[in-house]
Design an enzyme around this catalytic site. Structure first.
Site, PDB file in Angstrom:
ATOM      1  N   ALA A  34      56.343  60.941  -1.638  1.00 39.89           N
ATOM      2  CA  ALA A  34      55.505  62.125  -1.800  1.00 39.89           C
ATOM      3  C   ALA A  34      55.816  63.213  -0.766  1.00 39.89           C
ATOM      4  O   ALA A  34      55.642  64.405  -1.041  1.00 39.89           O
ATOM      5  CB  ALA A  34      54.037  61.730  -1.732  1.00 39.89           C
ATOM      6  N   HIS A 132      58.155  55.129 -10.391  1.00 36.97           N
ATOM      7  CA  HIS A 132      56.712  55.106 -10.666  1.00 36.97           C
ATOM      8  C   HIS A 132      56.349  55.947 -11.889  1.00 36.97           C
ATOM      9  O   HIS A 132      55.184  56.274 -12.086  1.00 36.97           O
ATOM     10  CB  HIS A 132      55.919  55.570  -9.437  1.00 36.97           C
ATOM     11  CG  HIS A 132      55.946  54.575  -8.309  1.00 36.97           C
ATOM     12  ND1 HIS A 132      55.572  54.888  -7.020  1.00 36.97           N
ATOM     13  CD2 HIS A 132      56.286  53.259  -8.291  1.00 36.97           C
ATOM     14  CE1 HIS A 132      55.693  53.808  -6.257  1.00 36.97           C
ATOM     15  NE2 HIS A 132      56.134  52.812  -7.005  1.00 36.97           N
ATOM     16  N   CYS A 143      50.143  51.195 -29.502  1.00 36.51           N
ATOM     17  CA  CYS A 143      51.310  51.249 -30.402  1.00 36.51           C
ATOM     18  C   CYS A 143      52.577  51.755 -29.718  1.00 36.51           C
ATOM     19  O   CYS A 143      53.646  51.758 -30.331  1.00 36.51           O
ATOM     20  CB  CYS A 143      51.001  52.114 -31.630  1.00 36.51           C
ATOM     21  SG  CYS A 143      50.920  53.878 -31.284  1.00 36.51           S
ATOM     22  N   SER A 199      58.592  59.167   2.837  1.00 35.75           N
ATOM     23  CA  SER A 199      57.790  58.050   2.308  1.00 35.75           C
ATOM     24  C   SER A 199      57.191  57.257   3.466  1.00 35.75           C
ATOM     25  O   SER A 199      57.880  56.953   4.438  1.00 35.75           O
ATOM     26  CB  SER A 199      58.643  57.123   1.444  1.00 35.75           C
ATOM     27  OG  SER A 199      57.868  56.025   1.008  1.00 35.75           O
ATOM     28  N   SER A 200      55.925  56.901   3.325  1.00 34.29           N
ATOM     29  CA  SER A 200      55.285  56.034   4.323  1.00 34.29           C
ATOM     30  C   SER A 200      55.778  54.597   4.200  1.00 34.29           C
ATOM     31  O   SER A 200      55.517  53.779   5.069  1.00 34.29           O
ATOM     32  CB  SER A 200      53.768  56.066   4.129  1.00 34.29           C
ATOM     33  OG  SER A 200      53.442  55.550   2.850  1.00 34.29           O
ATOM     34  N   ASN A 224      61.273  61.416   8.071  1.00 39.70           N
ATOM     35  CA  ASN A 224      59.841  61.301   7.771  1.00 39.70           C
ATOM     36  C   ASN A 224      59.033  61.797   8.957  1.00 39.70           C
ATOM     37  O   ASN A 224      59.332  61.463  10.104  1.00 39.70           O
ATOM     38  CB  ASN A 224      59.488  59.835   7.478  1.00 39.70           C
ATOM     39  CG  ASN A 224      58.258  59.714   6.615  1.00 39.70           C
ATOM     40  OD1 ASN A 224      58.264  60.172   5.473  1.00 39.70           O
ATOM     41  ND2 ASN A 224      57.203  59.131   7.141  1.00 39.70           N
TER      42      ASN A 224
HETATM   43  P1  NAD Z   1      52.879  58.767   1.187  1.00 34.02           P
HETATM   44  O1  NAD Z   1      51.909  59.859   0.885  1.00 34.02           O
HETATM   45  O2  NAD Z   1      52.355  57.413   1.402  1.00 34.02           O
HETATM   46  O3  NAD Z   1      53.721  59.174   2.486  1.00 34.02           O
HETATM   47  C1  NAD Z   1      54.337  60.418   2.586  1.00 34.02           C
HETATM   48  C2  NAD Z   1      55.118  60.461   3.893  1.00 34.02           C
HETATM   49  O4  NAD Z   1      55.846  61.672   3.886  1.00 34.02           O
HETATM   50  C3  NAD Z   1      54.235  60.465   5.135  1.00 34.02           C
HETATM   51  O5  NAD Z   1      54.596  59.378   5.980  1.00 34.02           O
HETATM   52  C4  NAD Z   1      54.507  61.824   5.805  1.00 34.02           C
HETATM   53  O6  NAD Z   1      54.690  61.713   7.206  1.00 34.02           O
HETATM   54  C5  NAD Z   1      55.831  62.234   5.177  1.00 34.02           C
HETATM   55  N1  NAD Z   1      55.976  63.680   4.987  1.00 34.02           N
HETATM   56  C6  NAD Z   1      55.099  64.541   4.421  1.00 34.02           C
HETATM   57  N2  NAD Z   1      55.630  65.777   4.351  1.00 34.02           N
HETATM   58  C7  NAD Z   1      56.865  65.681   4.906  1.00 34.02           C
HETATM   59  C8  NAD Z   1      57.910  66.616   5.146  1.00 34.02           C
HETATM   60  N3  NAD Z   1      57.821  67.908   4.780  1.00 34.02           N
HETATM   61  N4  NAD Z   1      59.046  66.186   5.752  1.00 34.02           N
HETATM   62  C9  NAD Z   1      59.176  64.876   6.138  1.00 34.02           C
HETATM   63  N5  NAD Z   1      58.221  63.954   5.928  1.00 34.02           N
HETATM   64  C10 NAD Z   1      57.087  64.346   5.317  1.00 34.02           C
HETATM   65  O7  NAD Z   1      53.952  58.786   0.025  1.00 34.02           O
HETATM   66  P2  NAD Z   1      54.715  57.588  -0.707  1.00 34.02           P
HETATM   67  O8  NAD Z   1      55.329  56.676   0.286  1.00 34.02           O
HETATM   68  O9  NAD Z   1      55.575  58.241  -1.707  1.00 34.02           O
HETATM   69  O10 NAD Z   1      53.574  56.765  -1.475  1.00 34.02           O
HETATM   70  C11 NAD Z   1      52.559  57.427  -2.208  1.00 34.02           C
HETATM   71  C12 NAD Z   1      52.499  57.096  -3.693  1.00 34.02           C
HETATM   72  O11 NAD Z   1      51.805  58.160  -4.343  1.00 34.02           O
HETATM   73  C13 NAD Z   1      53.833  57.013  -4.362  1.00 34.02           C
HETATM   74  O12 NAD Z   1      53.793  55.915  -5.194  1.00 34.02           O
HETATM   75  C14 NAD Z   1      53.955  58.283  -5.211  1.00 34.02           C
HETATM   76  O13 NAD Z   1      54.341  57.970  -6.540  1.00 34.02           O
HETATM   77  C15 NAD Z   1      52.545  58.824  -5.339  1.00 34.02           C
HETATM   78  N6  NAD Z   1      52.457  60.301  -5.130  1.00 34.02           N
HETATM   79  C16 NAD Z   1      53.345  61.119  -5.758  1.00 34.02           C
HETATM   80  C17 NAD Z   1      53.296  62.484  -5.548  1.00 34.02           C
HETATM   81  C18 NAD Z   1      54.321  63.366  -6.236  1.00 34.02           C
HETATM   82  O14 NAD Z   1      54.812  63.020  -7.312  1.00 34.02           O
HETATM   83  N7  NAD Z   1      54.690  64.527  -5.643  1.00 34.02           N
HETATM   84  C19 NAD Z   1      52.323  63.033  -4.706  1.00 34.02           C
HETATM   85  C20 NAD Z   1      51.409  62.165  -4.098  1.00 34.02           C
HETATM   86  C21 NAD Z   1      51.505  60.794  -4.313  1.00 34.02           C
END
Ligand code: NAD
Length: 257
Positions: A34, A132, A143, A199-200, A224
Site C-alpha cells: 500500500a 490480492h 455462478c 509494505s509493512s 519503506n
Molecule cells: P501497509 O499499509 O500494511 O504498510 C504500508 C507500508 O508502506 C508502511 O510500513 C509505511 O511505512 C510504508 N509507506 C507508506 N508510504 C510510503 C512511501 N511513500 N514510501 C515508502 N514507504 C511508504 O501495507 P501492506 O503491507 O500492503 O498491507 C496492507 C494490505 O491492504 C494489503 O493487503 C493491500 O492489498 C491492502 N491495501 C491496498 C491499498 C491499495 O491498493 N492502494 C491501499 C491500502 C491497503
C-alpha cells in the site's frame, strides 16, 4: 551475496549498490504494498496516518465472514474504505513509473502487488501479478460471473446479473486463500534481485516471499518508511520515500547507460 548495507549509514553507497544490482539484473521481481500508492493519494493501512490505525476493526470489516453475514453493510464499508467512486481519478506516481521505465531498459520486471488499485498497469508495467485481486471487478460467489466496476457502483448492494446473488469484490478478503501465491513465488525464485516497496510485510502469506528470496541467496532490497519485522532478510534497507528513491536510482542507471 552483497554485504549488508543499511541506509542511512551511507545512503549514497547503498543507492550505488542497488543501482549496480539493477543494471546487471536480467530479471527483477518487485513486491509492492500500500505504501507504493500513498504518493498517488491513496492511504495505506498501517503507517501513522493509515486507516488501520484509525479503525482497529478494519480487518474484521474486510473479512469473508463479514461479507457472507452482512453483504449490504460490507459493501457500504468497502466502498467507503477504498473510495470506490474515486478509483478512476488516481494517477501512478514516480515509483510506479520507475518500474515501467525499467522494462523499457530491457529488463524483465515481475511486479507482484498486494495493491488492488490497478496503478502499476496504468503506469505501463506489463507483467503484474495482483496477489490480492483488483477493485476493477466483482465476482458472483454462486455462478462465477464477473462484473465491472460500473455495475458495482450502480447500486448500494451490487447483485449478479445472471442469478441476483450479492457480488463479492474480486479481491482477497481477510480469511480467504491467496491463490496467486505460488505464481508470485516462482517469479521471485527466478529473479536476480527482489525489490520490496512500501509494505509493512505484516500480511501473509505474501510476507514469506522476502524470506524465501533471502534463503535462496537472491539480493534483496527494501524501501519503506517504517521498520518491518523482516528487515533482517534484506541486504539493503532504505528508510525513505519510494518516489524520491526511485528517481535517484533512475538517475544513476541513466548515467551508466
Ligand atoms: P501497509 O499499509 O500494511 O504498510 C504500508 C507500508 O508502506 C508502511 O510500513 C509505511 O511505512 C510504508 N509507506 C507508506 N508510504 C510510503 C512511501 N511513500 N514510501 C515508502 N514507504 C511508504 O501495507 P501492506 O503491507 O500492503 O498491507 C496492507 C494490505 O491492504 C494489503 O493487503 C493491500 O492489498 C491492502 N491495501 C491496498 C491499498 C491499495 O491498493 N492502494 C491501499 C491500502 C491497503
Amino acid at each position: 551475496m552483497t554485504a549488508r548495507l543499511h541506509a542511512p549509514t551511507d545512503p549514497n553507497a547503498a543507492l550505488d549498490t542497488l543501482a549496480g544490482w539493477l543494471a546487471e539484473a536480467r530479471h527483477i521481481a518487485v513486491l509492492t504494498g500500500a505504501g507504493m500508492s500513498t504518493e498517488s493519494g491513496i492511504p495505506d493501512f498501517r503507517s501513522y496516518q493509515g486507516r488501520y490505525t484509525q479503525n482497529a476493526s478494519l480487518a474484521e470489516v474486510l473479512s469473508i465472514d463479514y461479507f457472507q453475514h452482512n453483504p449490504a453493510d460490507f459493501w457500504q464499508a468497502f466502498k467507503e474504505i477504498f473510495e470506490l467512486k474515486l478509483v478512476g481519478n488516481k494517477q501512478p506516481n514516480a515509483g510506479h513509473r520507475f518500474l515501467a521505465w525499467l522494462e523499457t531498459q530491457g529488463k524483465t520486471v515481475s511486479v507482484l502487488t498486494q495493491n488492488i488499485d490497478g496503478l502499476h498497469q496504468c503506469a505501463g508495467s506489463r507483467e503484474v501479478v495482483e496477489v490480492h485481486g483488483t477493485l476493477q471487478r466483482a465476482v458472483c460467489p454462486a455462478c462465477g460471473r464477473m462484473h465491472d466496476l460500473a455495475h458495482v457502483l450502480a447500486s448500494p448492494l451490487p447483485r449478479c446479473l445472471s442469478c441476483c446473488t450479492p457480488l463479492k469484490p474480486d479481491v482477497v478478503l481477510y480469511g480467504e486463500a491467496v491463490s496467486q501465491f505460488e505464481a508470485a513465488l516462482l517469479k521471485v525464485l527466478d529473479a536476480d534481485v527482489l525489490l520490496v516497496l512500501g509494505s509493512s510485510l505484516e500480511v501473509g502469506p505474501v510476507n514469506l516471499l522476502p524470506l524465501e528470496a533471502h534463503q535462496h541467496g537472491i539480493d534483496c532490497a527494501l524501501i519503506n518508511l517504517d521498520p518491518t519485522r523482516l528487515d533482517r532478510c534484506f541486504d539493503l534497507v532504505f528508510r525513505a520515500p519510494i518516489g524520491q528513491t526511485a528517481q535517484a536510482l533512475q538517475a544513476r542507471l541513466e548515467s551508466r547507460a
